[in-house]
Design an enzyme around this catalytic site. Structure first.
Site, PDB file in Angstrom:
ATOM      1  CG  ASP A  62      -6.510   3.143  -1.639  1.00  0.00           C
ATOM      2  OD1 ASP A  62      -6.796   1.945  -1.580  1.00  0.00           O
ATOM      3  OD2 ASP A  62      -6.610   3.900  -0.655  1.00  0.00           O
ATOM      4  CE  LYS A  74      -4.489   0.819   0.457  1.00  0.00           C
ATOM      5  NZ  LYS A  74      -5.545  -0.060  -0.082  1.00  0.00           N
TER       6      LYS A  74
HETATM    7  P1  NAD Z   1     -14.223   7.313  -2.686  1.00  0.00           P
HETATM    8  O1  NAD Z   1     -13.189   8.329  -2.326  1.00  0.00           O
HETATM    9  O2  NAD Z   1     -14.675   7.178  -4.106  1.00  0.00           O
HETATM   10  O3  NAD Z   1     -15.557   7.545  -1.803  1.00  0.00           O
HETATM   11  C1  NAD Z   1     -15.563   7.703  -0.412  1.00  0.00           C
HETATM   12  C2  NAD Z   1     -16.977   8.114   0.007  1.00  0.00           C
HETATM   13  O4  NAD Z   1     -17.022   8.187   1.439  1.00  0.00           O
HETATM   14  C3  NAD Z   1     -17.431   9.478  -0.501  1.00  0.00           C
HETATM   15  O5  NAD Z   1     -18.813   9.408  -0.828  1.00  0.00           O
HETATM   16  C4  NAD Z   1     -17.274  10.393   0.722  1.00  0.00           C
HETATM   17  O6  NAD Z   1     -18.195  11.489   0.697  1.00  0.00           O
HETATM   18  C5  NAD Z   1     -17.639   9.415   1.815  1.00  0.00           C
HETATM   19  N1  NAD Z   1     -17.119   9.805   3.116  1.00  0.00           N
HETATM   20  C6  NAD Z   1     -15.902  10.285   3.424  1.00  0.00           C
HETATM   21  N2  NAD Z   1     -15.842  10.522   4.753  1.00  0.00           N
HETATM   22  C7  NAD Z   1     -17.035  10.161   5.266  1.00  0.00           C
HETATM   23  C8  NAD Z   1     -17.588  10.149   6.558  1.00  0.00           C
HETATM   24  N3  NAD Z   1     -16.898  10.594   7.600  1.00  0.00           N
HETATM   25  N4  NAD Z   1     -18.841   9.703   6.714  1.00  0.00           N
HETATM   26  C9  NAD Z   1     -19.559   9.280   5.658  1.00  0.00           C
HETATM   27  N5  NAD Z   1     -19.103   9.240   4.421  1.00  0.00           N
HETATM   28  C10 NAD Z   1     -17.855   9.689   4.226  1.00  0.00           C
HETATM   29  O7  NAD Z   1     -13.642   5.928  -2.143  1.00  0.00           O
HETATM   30  P2  NAD Z   1     -14.033   4.467  -2.626  1.00  0.00           P
HETATM   31  O8  NAD Z   1     -13.122   4.055  -3.716  1.00  0.00           O
HETATM   32  O9  NAD Z   1     -15.502   4.375  -2.783  1.00  0.00           O
HETATM   33  O10 NAD Z   1     -13.576   3.625  -1.346  1.00  0.00           O
HETATM   34  C11 NAD Z   1     -14.375   3.569  -0.174  1.00  0.00           C
HETATM   35  C12 NAD Z   1     -13.747   2.587   0.793  1.00  0.00           C
HETATM   36  O11 NAD Z   1     -13.640   1.317   0.168  1.00  0.00           O
HETATM   37  C13 NAD Z   1     -12.324   2.942   1.263  1.00  0.00           C
HETATM   38  O12 NAD Z   1     -12.180   2.475   2.595  1.00  0.00           O
HETATM   39  C14 NAD Z   1     -11.439   2.128   0.332  1.00  0.00           C
HETATM   40  O13 NAD Z   1     -10.159   1.858   0.918  1.00  0.00           O
HETATM   41  C15 NAD Z   1     -12.287   0.865   0.229  1.00  0.00           C
HETATM   42  N6  NAD Z   1     -11.982   0.066  -0.955  1.00  0.00           N
HETATM   43  C16 NAD Z   1     -12.133   0.600  -2.208  1.00  0.00           C
HETATM   44  C17 NAD Z   1     -11.862  -0.195  -3.314  1.00  0.00           C
HETATM   45  C18 NAD Z   1     -12.073   0.323  -4.709  1.00  0.00           C
HETATM   46  O14 NAD Z   1     -11.942  -0.464  -5.650  1.00  0.00           O
HETATM   47  N7  NAD Z   1     -12.424   1.587  -4.892  1.00  0.00           N
HETATM   48  C19 NAD Z   1     -11.414  -1.511  -3.147  1.00  0.00           C
HETATM   49  C20 NAD Z   1     -11.291  -2.032  -1.857  1.00  0.00           C
HETATM   50  C21 NAD Z   1     -11.575  -1.223  -0.773  1.00  0.00           C
END
Ligand code: NAD
Length: 419
Positions: free
Chosen positions: A150, A110
């Site tokens: 990410d 990471k």
């Molecule tokens: P992203 O940045 O696209 O979206 C994050 C979302 O969370 C946004 O809607 C934001 O407004 C919201 N958010 C942020 N802080 C918040 C809070 N305090 N309360 C409520 N909502 C809040 O990120 P993503 O790609 O959707 O990833 C989300 C999670 O999933 C992360 O933990 C990431 O590590 C995990 N993840 C993502 C992937 C991927 O393929 N994108 C894969 C595995 C894990």
């Protein structure tokens, strides 16, 4: 030696806490138990960026290659002001477990840059991405460590980075990074892969318990790539999504939100004609009486402070590490089923693996093939974990999943003769 002091600065404290409860003395030697409490390699560096006003700003960058036992490192790169080494280590550890659980030939890594991308112009973000690749290039490679998008990074940024790598190496090597634009060797289906994978895992779990997904009440925290897509998928599959939130707002409607009308350009619309939709807080969303709660935003949302108020029957961890190590055993005691992150959100890294295979073979898959392989694998992994459960008891899926993954990593370490 298992080192339980903080004197060794390389130790990942959270990883060690988890390992102490997961690896038993009888099964693993002291050396084996000590092997995974610290990363194999930690790279910290400076990322200089020429800003639009001509000045140069230096940002702190990190890449942690936690385990290489089963293959090259694999894991995302994030741009966020809170990026710090200890969290990157923990996330790299989780990536190692995730790749082992899904049984793909990768270790875990990471990285990230401590920067607020919202304060940067489009040009500054491109220069940041290219500068990051110049710093990383000596330490990564398609058979060494393969980054991906990410938090706050995306296909466009991966495109800049693979182009920068091509300039450094004098040849185009698409397999060095995944999550690329389709025109640069990206895979079809990568965008929705994490959410679709999570939805298949949930469905497989429910089927094994003879529960119908149709009509189940669901609350989703976070509406980014993962949250938005899983809301759409579960709604299409007949679940009743009663609450959703982004970082600013949370919406609730007891008999189901009108999913087809609350979004505008993949974001929550500003106003609604349906007056029965109520605005709640993110804190309230987490403790709603729902069948399935899906944290899909950021880490550490269910903590010792709110865990006793959780009313959901099942928690599908789409975010990485949304439940703290203190809250986790409480959920188990309460009988709340947690489908852990390394299982629930592994669809993303699985399709990254498909992308890497396609780059190596130059044989590009149809969307149907990506979706079919994703569904098969997700169901298979969920059922493999369930097969280790005692009949009628699935209260500790995290322990089972983590142990299955750790065993595979240690097996590879043994096979290499390193322990
Ligand atoms: P992203 O940045 O696209 O979206 C994050 C979302 O969370 C946004 O809607 C934001 O407004 C919201 N958010 C942020 N802080 C918040 C809070 N305090 N309360 C409520 N909502 C809040 O990120 P993503 O790609 O959707 O990833 C989300 C999670 O999933 C992360 O933990 C990431 O590590 C995990 N993840 C993502 C992937 C991927 O393929 N994108 C894969 C595995 C894990």
């Amino acid at each position: 030696m298992v080192d339980d002091t903080k004197e060794n600065k390389n130790i990942c404290i959270d990883c060690q806490t988890r390992l102490n409860t997961l690896l038993h003395n009888k099964e693993f030697s002291e050396a084996e138990r000590g092997l995974l409490n610290r990363p194999r390699r930690v790279i910290t560096f400076m990322v200089p960026v020429r800003m639009d006003d001509g000045s140069v700003k230096n940002f702190d960058g990190y890449r942690v290659q936690y385990s290489d036992a089963r293959g090259p490192g694999k894991g995302g790169l994030r741009f966020h002001p809170d990026v710090e080494l200890e969290e990157v280590k923990n996330l790299a550890f989780l990536m190692s477990l995730k790749c082992a659980l899904v049984d793909i030939p990768f270790g875990g890594a990471k990285g990230g840059v401590a920067v607020n991308p919202k304060e940067l112009s489009v040009g500054e973000i491109e220069r940041l991405s290219r500068s990051l690749m110049r710093e990383l290039a000596p330490f990564i490679g398609e058979r060494v460590d393969i980054p991906a998008p990410d938090v706050n990074t995306n296909a466009t940024i991966m495109g800049y980075m693979v182009d920068e790598y091509a300039k450094i190496k004098g040849q185009f090597i698409p397999g060095v990074i995944t999550g690329k634009p389709l025109s640069l060797g990206g895979s079809k289906g990568r965008g929705e892969a994490t959410s679709l994978g999570g939805a298949h895992v949930l469905k497989a779990y429910l089927e094994a318990q003879n529960i119908n997904l149709k009509g189940l009440k669901v609350a989703v925290q976070g509406l980014g790539n993962v949250g938005y897509n899983i809301v759409k998928i579960l709604h299409d599959w007949g679940a009743v999504v009663v609450a959703v939130s982004d970082s600013k707002r949370a919406l609730y409607k007891a008999d189901g939100l009108p999913i087809d009308t609350i979004f505008s350009d993949e974001k929550l619309a500003d106003t609604f004609t349906d007056k029965s939709i109520s605005e709640i807080t993110n804190t309230e969303l987490l403790i709603l009486p729902v069948d399935v709660l899906i944290p899909a935003a950021i880490s550490h949302q269910i903590t010792k402070d709110n865990v006793n108020q959780i009313q959901a029957k099942i928690i599908l961890e789409m975010a990485n590490d949304p439940i703290t190590t203190e809250a986790d055993p409480v959920l188990e005691k309460l009988g709340i089923v947690v489908i852990p992150d390394i299982l629930a959100n592994s669809g993303g890294v699985l399709v990254s693996y498909f992308e890497w295979i396609q780059n190596s073979s130059n044989d590009y898959w149809t969307l149907e093939k990506v979706h079919k392989e994703l569904e098969l694998k997700m169901k298979q992994v969920m059922n493999e974990v369930l097969a280790h459960c005692k009949v009628g008891d699935s209260s500790h899926l995290r322990t089972l999943s983590y142990r299955l993954a750790l065993k595979r990593i240690i097996e590879a370490e043994r096979a290499r003769g390193r322990v």
